[in-house]
Scaffold this active site. Structure first.
Site, PDB file in Angstrom:
ATOM      1  N   CYS A 336       0.933  -1.125   0.056  1.00  0.00           N
ATOM      2  CA  CYS A 336       0.220  -0.027  -0.034  1.00  0.00           C
ATOM      3  C   CYS A 336       0.795   1.428  -0.024  1.00  0.00           C
ATOM      4  O   CYS A 336       0.531   2.225  -0.674  1.00  0.00           O
ATOM      5  CB  CYS A 336      -0.967  -0.087   1.097  1.00  0.00           C
ATOM      6  SG  CYS A 336      -0.485  -0.767   2.688  1.00  0.00           S
ATOM      7  N   ARG A 365       7.862 -10.951   5.125  1.00  0.00           N
ATOM      8  CA  ARG A 365       7.648 -10.695   6.656  1.00  0.00           C
ATOM      9  C   ARG A 365       8.458 -11.806   7.513  1.00  0.00           C
ATOM     10  O   ARG A 365       8.476 -12.940   7.136  1.00  0.00           O
ATOM     11  CB  ARG A 365       6.234 -10.517   7.174  1.00  0.00           C
ATOM     12  CG  ARG A 365       5.555  -9.461   6.217  1.00  0.00           C
ATOM     13  CD  ARG A 365       3.873  -9.300   6.994  1.00  0.00           C
ATOM     14  NE  ARG A 365       3.226  -8.724   5.716  1.00  0.00           N
ATOM     15  CZ  ARG A 365       2.035  -8.333   5.607  1.00  0.00           C
ATOM     16  NH1 ARG A 365       1.277  -9.160   6.657  1.00  0.00           N
ATOM     17  NH2 ARG A 365       1.487  -7.742   4.743  1.00  0.00           N
ATOM     18  N   GLN A 383       0.424 -11.152  -2.490  1.00  0.00           N
ATOM     19  CA  GLN A 383      -0.971 -10.600  -2.258  1.00  0.00           C
ATOM     20  C   GLN A 383      -1.618 -10.455  -3.597  1.00  0.00           C
ATOM     21  O   GLN A 383      -0.940  -9.564  -4.539  1.00  0.00           O
ATOM     22  CB  GLN A 383      -0.805  -9.409  -1.370  1.00  0.00           C
ATOM     23  CG  GLN A 383      -0.408  -9.726   0.044  1.00  0.00           C
ATOM     24  CD  GLN A 383      -0.289  -8.481   0.749  1.00  0.00           C
ATOM     25  OE1 GLN A 383       0.189  -7.541   0.521  1.00  0.00           O
ATOM     26  NE2 GLN A 383      -0.895  -8.607   2.088  1.00  0.00           N
ATOM     27  N   ASP A 385      -3.228  -7.520  -4.336  1.00  0.00           N
ATOM     28  CA  ASP A 385      -3.601  -6.472  -3.726  1.00  0.00           C
ATOM     29  C   ASP A 385      -3.933  -5.384  -4.438  1.00  0.00           C
ATOM     30  O   ASP A 385      -3.689  -5.427  -5.920  1.00  0.00           O
ATOM     31  CB  ASP A 385      -2.187  -5.851  -3.412  1.00  0.00           C
ATOM     32  CG  ASP A 385      -2.222  -5.394  -1.694  1.00  0.00           C
ATOM     33  OD1 ASP A 385      -3.394  -5.182  -1.380  1.00  0.00           O
ATOM     34  OD2 ASP A 385      -1.171  -5.213  -1.090  1.00  0.00           O
ATOM     35  N   HIS A 387      -5.807  -1.272  -4.315  1.00  0.00           N
ATOM     36  CA  HIS A 387      -6.018   0.076  -3.512  1.00  0.00           C
ATOM     37  C   HIS A 387      -7.146   1.129  -4.516  1.00  0.00           C
ATOM     38  O   HIS A 387      -6.683   1.421  -5.548  1.00  0.00           O
ATOM     39  CB  HIS A 387      -4.959   0.618  -3.123  1.00  0.00           C
ATOM     40  CG  HIS A 387      -4.011  -0.372  -2.185  1.00  0.00           C
ATOM     41  ND1 HIS A 387      -3.047  -0.941  -2.714  1.00  0.00           N
ATOM     42  CD2 HIS A 387      -4.273  -0.574  -0.901  1.00  0.00           C
ATOM     43  CE1 HIS A 387      -2.632  -1.657  -1.343  1.00  0.00           C
ATOM     44  NE2 HIS A 387      -3.334  -1.541  -0.615  1.00  0.00           N
ATOM     45  N   LYS A 471     -12.062  -3.241   8.933  1.00  0.00           N
ATOM     46  CA  LYS A 471     -12.077  -4.333   7.772  1.00  0.00           C
ATOM     47  C   LYS A 471     -13.294  -5.038   7.776  1.00  0.00           C
ATOM     48  O   LYS A 471     -14.185  -5.030   8.757  1.00  0.00           O
ATOM     49  CB  LYS A 471     -10.851  -5.241   8.202  1.00  0.00           C
ATOM     50  CG  LYS A 471      -9.450  -4.712   8.107  1.00  0.00           C
ATOM     51  CD  LYS A 471      -8.496  -5.918   8.365  1.00  0.00           C
ATOM     52  CE  LYS A 471      -8.560  -6.851   9.515  1.00  0.00           C
ATOM     53  NZ  LYS A 471      -7.597  -7.760   9.526  1.00  0.00           N
ATOM     54  N   HIS A 517      -8.550  -0.702   0.558  1.00  0.00           N
ATOM     55  CA  HIS A 517      -7.698  -1.855   0.639  1.00  0.00           C
ATOM     56  C   HIS A 517      -8.508  -3.033   0.253  1.00  0.00           C
ATOM     57  O   HIS A 517      -9.285  -3.371   0.907  1.00  0.00           O
ATOM     58  CB  HIS A 517      -6.610  -1.969   1.588  1.00  0.00           C
ATOM     59  CG  HIS A 517      -5.976  -0.803   2.332  1.00  0.00           C
ATOM     60  ND1 HIS A 517      -4.542  -0.731   2.415  1.00  0.00           N
ATOM     61  CD2 HIS A 517      -6.337   0.129   2.797  1.00  0.00           C
ATOM     62  CE1 HIS A 517      -4.218   0.345   2.662  1.00  0.00           C
ATOM     63  NE2 HIS A 517      -5.325   1.084   3.166  1.00  0.00           N
TER      64      HIS A 517
END
Length: 653
Positions: A336, A365, A383, A385, A387, A471, A517
């Site tokens: 992000c 991570r 991910q 992902d 946005h 979320k 997100h």
């Protein structure tokens, strides 16, 4: 007398000092027998706790999460009592209830292995039959420290030092006393069936620098029949273990030389992932997403600005240092912040919004080695992902469109049993989060309204929000009833502020966009793992790594089998040839175990007439077909699988 208010709004008077158990008994003996815990003015407590003031009371049974928590928490104390009796000098860490069962971390004077579990279970059975009450005692901090110092239990002493005086309680069952807040069952006799399931290592307080303790896992139930059902389910879970299936189907591999938690995707697994990605790319294209690509590393200051470094820096890989002593980079833990910088690269107008940026971005991570687990807990993962940067008047519509995408994916991949979890911040611990109360309230209201508009079955969980926003998490039940978190959508007012993102409004003034997100799969690794276990490796036809295996009945027909496979692959039907020097019965059995949807048997007659004899997974013989007819069958079935769940795509953008 005190007034007790029940969930239906009715009010009754009881003598001060009564207990939830006595209240339940006054309503019905069955309610008292079935209740495991109660809430008093919103606090979950033991049934035997005295109630000294007017209160709202609710009872929890086995089917309630609060009831299971009390049941499994008490079971962990029963386990600890048995361990203390069997292993003099054993020292105790923590023993909580977890989502499915309980565990206790112990420092034993002698090793405890899985071969010891039946002996421990036998002792637990003996103690449970004594129906020992769980007795709660409030103690001072000094007395608590004195108790466990004299006992020689440093782990409990360490926990006590972190507690405030006046908040410490002990619970005693039989000869065992533990530091604990509760709540617990009235007595251990309610635990009718249990099984200790495994033994593992766990660092004290999750810190690799601390001593490795022995963690003993267990599960328990109020009826033996429930335990029997659970054991059957666990046997099925072993068959469906994605690590086992991934090896059998040749999808992925882990190498110690590459590193723990870093999966290697084999050709079939990479092709499977690519099909999932292409599927989602197609959906995103219909909804007006634009694909972007960002680097695998980023300047540390990027994550300081976003707030990720302050919250997750200790869980990141160590910074990468360049020849310039003033430079520090991190392996990318999140996508992000990079997308915020893409938004910011040029001025934006209200007419440009919504802007939808999507990326299959790999992030890294640091997970402790003891927490790694197949594809579900790794150190490097991709991910799906995206946005969205939206105006306030666009927020609800965009959020609802993301819900549509998630539900379409679930329908197409046969995830039919799910609940939408509205994950809000903890109102009692707001320092965990960034941003103003006003923005949090607006974001939380938007999620609640969108979920209501879509008619979703929802539950609310406080304290489960991301640090920058609330979320909507989709909790999916797989084919054997286990719960997984798949797909998340988040509303974020905070990162646009931290990155000073703006757009020029119709009033010619600068305004702040709102950020959404979303990751419908969550991560490709975890999603593939859950999909493997949900389907047992029997993927939908459109997704199957191999859709057909051509099986020549002898070497004489290998050439024809090769021609069949080449024809089908040109028709976008994924076909392989099993030309091993094996009998046809063995080839059929082996390829059925590989979960290949169609087996095509070819011999003299098939070659002479340009045919294949078709066997369908789970159905058996479907007769002979021409190559063209079989190709039409597969492509038609694939089209139906995708189109059957498609929504009307008009005016999505």
């Amino acid at each position: 007398m005190i007034k007790i208010t029940f969930p239906d709004g009715s009010v009754k008077e009881y003598a001060r000092g009564t207990t939830a158990y006595r209240i339940a008994e006054s309503i019905s003996p069955r309610l008292a027998a079935d209740s495991l815990a109660a809430s008093v003015n919103g606090q979950v407590v033991d049934l035997e706790r005295a109630i000294e003031e007017d209160a709202a009371v609710k009872f929890f049974k086995w089917d309630d999460p609060e009831g299971k928590h009390a049941f499994w928490h008490t079971s962990s104390h029963l386990l600890a009592e048995a361990l203390e009796a069997l292993y003099p000098g054993i020292r105790f860490g923590i023993g909580p209830a977890i989502e499915n069962g309980f565990y206790y971390d112990v420092d034993s004077p002698v090793p405890i292995t899985e071969s010891d579990l039946p002996r421990i279970e036998a002792k637990m059975t003996e103690l449970a039959r004594q129906k020992e009450p769980l007795v709660r005692t409030e103690v001072s901090k000094a007395d608590a420290l004195r108790n466990f110092t004299e006992k020689g239990d440093p782990y409990k002493c360490e926990l006590i030092r972190d507690l405030q005086d006046g908040t410490i309680t002990f619970y005693t069952n039989g000869a065992f006393t533990d530091l604990c807040r509760g709540p617990h069952l009235p007595n251990t006799g309610l635990i009718k069936a249990f099984k200790l399931t495994s033994v593992a290592g766990a660092y004290w307080r999750g810190n690799e620098k601390n001593k490795m303790l022995t963690r003993i896992y267990g599960i328990s139930f109020p009826k033996k029949s429930m335990l029997d059902e659970y054991i059957v389910m666990m046997e099925e879970a072993k068959k469906r273990d994605h690590r086992k299936l991934g090896k059998e189907l040749e999808l992925f591999h882990f190498s110690q030389r590459v590193g723990q938690g870093l999966p290697l995707w084999l050709p079939k697994g990479a092709a499977l992932r690519d099909r999932l990605e292409q599927f989602l790319r197609g959906v995103q294209k219909e909804y007006g997403y634009q694909q972007v690509i960002t680097p695998h590393i980023g300047n540390k200051e990027l994550y300081v600005t976003s707030g990720h470094y302050a919250k997750y820096g200790k869980d990141s890989f160590q910074p990468i240092h360049t020849p310039d002593e003033n430079e520090e980079f991190l392996l990318k833990p999140m996508n992000c912040p990079h997308h915020c910088e893409i938004y910011k690269y040029k001025p934006r107008s209200y007419k440009d919004l919504p802007i939808r940026l999507a990326e299959f971005g790999t992030v890294y991570r640091y997970e402790q080695s003891g927490e790694l687990h197949g594809l579900t807990r790794v150190r490097g993962f991709t991910q799906d992902d995206a946005h969205m940067f939206v105006r306030p008047d666009q927020l609800l519509d965009e959020f609802e469109k993301v819900i549509d995408i998630v539900l379409y994916i679930f329908r197409t991949l046969r995830f039919d049993n799910y609940t939408a979890q509205i994950s809000l911040r903890d109102p009692e611990n707001k320092e965990k989060y960034i941003g103003s109360d006003e923005n949090w309230e607006k974001a939380e209201s938007a999620i609640i309204e969108a979920a209501r508009a879509k008619g979703l079955k929802t539950v609310v969980e406080y304290g489960e929000a991301a640090f920058y926003g609330p979320k909507l998490d989709f909790m999916v039940r797989d084919a054997i009833g286990r719960k997984w978190q798949l797909g998340t959508i988040q509303v974020d007012y905070n990162l646009p502020e931290r990155f000073d993102l703006t757009y020029k409004g119709a009033d010619d003034k600068l305004h702040r966009p709102i950020m959404i997100h979303r990751a419908p799969f969550g991560s490709m690794e975890r999603f593939v793992a859950v999909l493997l276990e949900h389907t047992g490796g029997r993927f939908p036809l459109w997704l199957a790594p191999d859709q057909a295996a051509v099986l020549p009945i002898s070497d004489k027909y290998n050439d024809y089998a090769g021609r069949v496979a080449r024809y089908l692959n040109r028709r976008d039907v994924r076909a392989i040839v099993d030309d091993r020097n094996e009998k046809i019965g063995r080839k059929i059995r082996d390829n059925e175990l590989k979960r290949i949807p169609f087996l095509l048997i070819v011999g003299e007659k098939e070659e002479a007439d340009g045919l294949v004899s078709v066997r369908a997974q789970g159905e058996g013989d479907r007769g002979q077909m021409s190559l063209e007819a079989f190709g039409d069958l597969v492509t038609g079935l694939v089209r139906d699988e995708i189109e059957a769940n498609k929504m009307n795509t008009e005016e999505k953008v």
